[in-house]
Design a protein around this motif. Sequence first.
Motif, PDB file in Angstrom:
ATOM      1  N   THR A 244      -7.582  -6.543 -12.256  1.00 27.35           N
ATOM      2  CA  THR A 244      -6.621  -5.456 -12.413  1.00 27.35           C
ATOM      3  C   THR A 244      -7.345  -4.156 -12.742  1.00 27.35           C
ATOM      4  N   GLU A 250      -0.780  -6.878 -14.322  1.00 26.25           N
ATOM      5  CA  GLU A 250      -0.134  -5.995 -13.355  1.00 26.25           C
ATOM      6  C   GLU A 250       0.629  -6.812 -12.325  1.00 26.25           C
ATOM      7  N   PHE A 252       3.137  -5.831  -8.468  1.00 25.29           N
ATOM      8  CA  PHE A 252       3.082  -4.936  -7.314  1.00 25.29           C
ATOM      9  C   PHE A 252       3.622  -3.547  -7.634  1.00 25.29           C
ATOM     10  N   SER A 253       2.917  -2.529  -7.153  1.00 25.62           N
ATOM     11  CA  SER A 253       3.347  -1.132  -7.204  1.00 25.62           C
ATOM     12  C   SER A 253       2.562  -0.404  -6.124  1.00 25.62           C
ATOM     13  N   PHE A 254       3.156   0.659  -5.555  1.00 29.41           N
ATOM     14  CA  PHE A 254       2.528   1.248  -4.371  1.00 29.41           C
ATOM     15  C   PHE A 254       2.499   2.773  -4.379  1.00 29.41           C
ATOM     16  N   PRO A 257      -1.862   2.652  -6.689  1.00 28.15           N
ATOM     17  CA  PRO A 257      -2.799   1.835  -5.908  1.00 28.15           C
ATOM     18  C   PRO A 257      -3.174   2.445  -4.560  1.00 28.15           C
ATOM     19  N   TRP A 277      -6.797  -5.147  -8.023  1.00 27.02           N
ATOM     20  CA  TRP A 277      -5.525  -5.777  -7.673  1.00 27.02           C
ATOM     21  C   TRP A 277      -4.662  -4.902  -6.760  1.00 27.02           C
ATOM     22  N   GLY A 278      -4.342  -3.688  -7.209  1.00 24.84           N
ATOM     23  CA  GLY A 278      -3.424  -2.834  -6.472  1.00 24.84           C
ATOM     24  C   GLY A 278      -3.940  -2.433  -5.110  1.00 24.84           C
ATOM     25  N   GLY A 333       7.287  -0.675  -7.958  1.00 23.22           N
ATOM     26  CA  GLY A 333       6.640  -0.684  -9.263  1.00 23.22           C
ATOM     27  C   GLY A 333       7.610  -0.570 -10.416  1.00 23.22           C
TER      28      GLY A 333
END
Length: 372
Positions: A244, A250, A252-254, A257, A277-278, A333
Motif C-alpha cells: 500500500t 487500503e 479501491f480508489s481511482f 492512484p 496497491w493503487g 474511493g
Amino acid sequence: MSVTEFDSLLATILVAVFLLAAVLGAVMRETRFCTMGAVSDVVYVGDWMRMRQWALAIGVAMCGFSVLAYVGWVNPADIVYAMPQVIWLSALVGGLLFGFGMVLASGCGARNLTRLGGGSLKSLVVLVVLAVSAFATLKGITSVPRARWFDSVNVTLSVPALLPEWLAGKGWGAVADIRLWLGCGLGLVLVLLGLSAPRQRRDWHVLMGGVLVGACVAAAWALSGHFGEVQEHPETLEHMYAATYTGRIESFSFVAPVAHVLDWLLFFSDRSKVLTWGAVAVFGVVFGAFVQALVRREFRWQGFADTADLSRHLVGATLMGIGGVMALGCTVGQGISAVSALQIASFIAIAAIIAGAVIALRAQQWWLERQS
C-alpha cells in the motif's frame, strides 16, 4: 520475516491486486457500472436501475467490511480513512467539484479507466489531466489552499472518525458489536433497496454487477488488511501492510492512484518510485475492461468530436482531480470503499458528489435548451 519473504509477499499481493482489479474492470464495463450514468438516468428519464446498482455495491461492501472487522481480518483503526479529523468542508467542496467534473468528463475516474480499456482516447486525455491536477492537489500548487483553507476546517474527535467508534465513545456499546450490527443492518437495507423491482432479465444483469463490484471492494479490504499484513517489516521493524502507498489498509480508489501511476511513469528510473496497491489496481481495471471489450468485440478507437468536446473534458478532468483529492476519494474511493467502513465524512462526500452531478446535468440541460 526475512527480506526475501517480504519481497515474495509484496509480489504476491501486487499480482492478486491486479487480478482482482481486472475482474472489477471487466464487471464494471460489462454491466455499465457508472455513478454519473446512474445520476443522469434519474435526472433525465427517471430510471433508478443503475442507482440501485450503486446501492447494491455499497450494501455488499458494507456487509463485507463489517464481517471482516468482526472476525479480525481487518483492523478498522488501521485503514487509510481512520483519521481523527472529520474534514467536512473538504468533503463537501471536493465532492461538489468532483460530481460536477465527472459530468463534464463523461464519467468518474473508474468509468474513464474502463472506457480506456475499450479504446477511448478521450478517456486517456481525461486520465492524464486528472492525474496532473490530482498530483498538484496532493503536493503541488493547489495543495496549499486545500491544506490551509479547507482541510484545516474540521471537527477533531478523540477516536478515529468512523461511525461505530464515535457511537461507542458516546456509550452505545462495544465498538465491534456496533460495527457488525450497524454495518450489516445498513448494508442489508441497501441490498434490499437495490434488489427491489427488477422488471426484466437485463435488470438482473445490471444488479448483479452491483453485487460483484461490492464483493470486489470487500475482497480488496481482506487482501490488504489480512493477507497483506506484516507484523514487522524486515528493515524498519514496523507493523505495516504490504504494497500500500500509505502503509495502512487500503481498498479501491481511482483519483490519487491515477496520479501515482503518472508519478511512477515519469520517474521510473528513481528506485524510490515503486508500484503500489493503487497504481497496480489502475492497470488492472484497464486490462480487465480491455479483455471484456475484446471478448464482446466492442473495442473501438474513439476521439473527441470537436474542440468544445475537448474543452469540456479538460475542465471536467481538472475538477475531478482537485475534488477527488480534497474529498479523499471518488465515487469508488468514497462512494463505496470509505462508506463501507462507515467513515463519517464519506456520507458528506457522497451527498456532495451527487449534488454536484445534478447541478452539472441541469446546467447542461439548460444550455442545450437555450441553444435549440
